[in-house]
Design an enzyme around this catalytic site. Sequence first.
Site, PDB file in Angstrom:
ATOM      1  N   CYS A   1       0.855  -1.246  -0.057  1.00  0.00           N
ATOM      2  CA  CYS A   1       0.189  -0.289   0.574  1.00  0.00           C
ATOM      3  C   CYS A   1       0.725   1.092   0.330  1.00  0.00           C
ATOM      4  O   CYS A   1       0.878   1.833   0.940  1.00  0.00           O
ATOM      5  CB  CYS A   1      -1.215   0.212   1.276  1.00  0.00           C
ATOM      6  SG  CYS A   1      -2.051   1.451   0.533  1.00  0.00           S
TER       7      CYS A   1
ATOM      8  N   GLU B   1      -2.814   0.462  -6.469  1.00  0.00           N
ATOM      9  CA  GLU B   1      -1.437  -0.431  -6.815  1.00  0.00           C
ATOM     10  C   GLU B   1      -1.204  -0.263  -8.024  1.00  0.00           C
ATOM     11  O   GLU B   1      -2.324  -0.047  -8.964  1.00  0.00           O
ATOM     12  CB  GLU B   1      -1.866  -2.023  -6.109  1.00  0.00           C
ATOM     13  CG  GLU B   1      -1.138  -3.276  -6.020  1.00  0.00           C
ATOM     14  CD  GLU B   1      -0.077  -2.746  -5.185  1.00  0.00           C
ATOM     15  OE1 GLU B   1       0.371  -2.021  -6.026  1.00  0.00           O
ATOM     16  OE2 GLU B   1      -0.172  -2.833  -3.933  1.00  0.00           O
TER      17      GLU B   1
END
Length: 262
Positions: free
Chosen positions: A2, A112
Amino acid sequence: MCGRFSLKNSRDEVEAALGALIPDDFPPRYNIAPTQPILIVMPSETVRPVGSNRPDRAGHLVRWGFVPSWVKDPNARAPIFNIRSETAAEKNSFKAALSHRRVLVPASGFYEWRRNGSNRAQPYWIRPRHGGVIAFGALMETWSGADGSQIDTAGILTTGANEALSLIHHRMPVVVVPEDYARWMDCKHYLPREVADIMQPAPDDLFEAIPVSDLVNKVSNTSPDVQLPVSADLTATATRPKKAGKKTGADDDSGNGQLSMF
């Protein structure tokens, strides 16, 4: 992994979702990056009167980038924005925080990047399929300087990606479900081994992944445009990025796909 996330829900929505007192209003944030202030939720330091309806959790702003308490100069090393959950209990940098300072990071979703063998990585906006606020599992640490200065910091825990998101990346943030909020933050009664089951991949049907443009690659792009969908091909074979070096700020094997774009 993340390396970027978003919190665009209102203060009222965050308070309702996490059962916490959030002291100040905050604007929607569409592209939150490491070293920036982030909102965390932790048990309130104020004793709640008997019979009171006041939440026993409170929101605080900290710097995204965990700095171990024993570090002499926090500017001499990259802050750790991701912490590998599988080994956190074994590492001197994190084991005290895992035992005593487990917190939640409210989010609307995260980003992502997927690589397919080319030099370009396709960013995805990954959000709850049915909307709402999610909470990442995180660890907090307060760094204290010799001059009395203090910096509150936090790092987001990661785990292996679920089957659905593994098409994009092999890691994902730890997502704590509402029924586990109390147990996760109750460090007085639950040892790290007793919350290990929380640090697992999220269910496959929790998120939807939306391809977005490379506007999100730049920290200075903070408008809602970073979440506008574009077309992308998920059938191409993804490639795993090279292992990150120490300066990437990620305490896992997820590579530095995001950091190379900062």
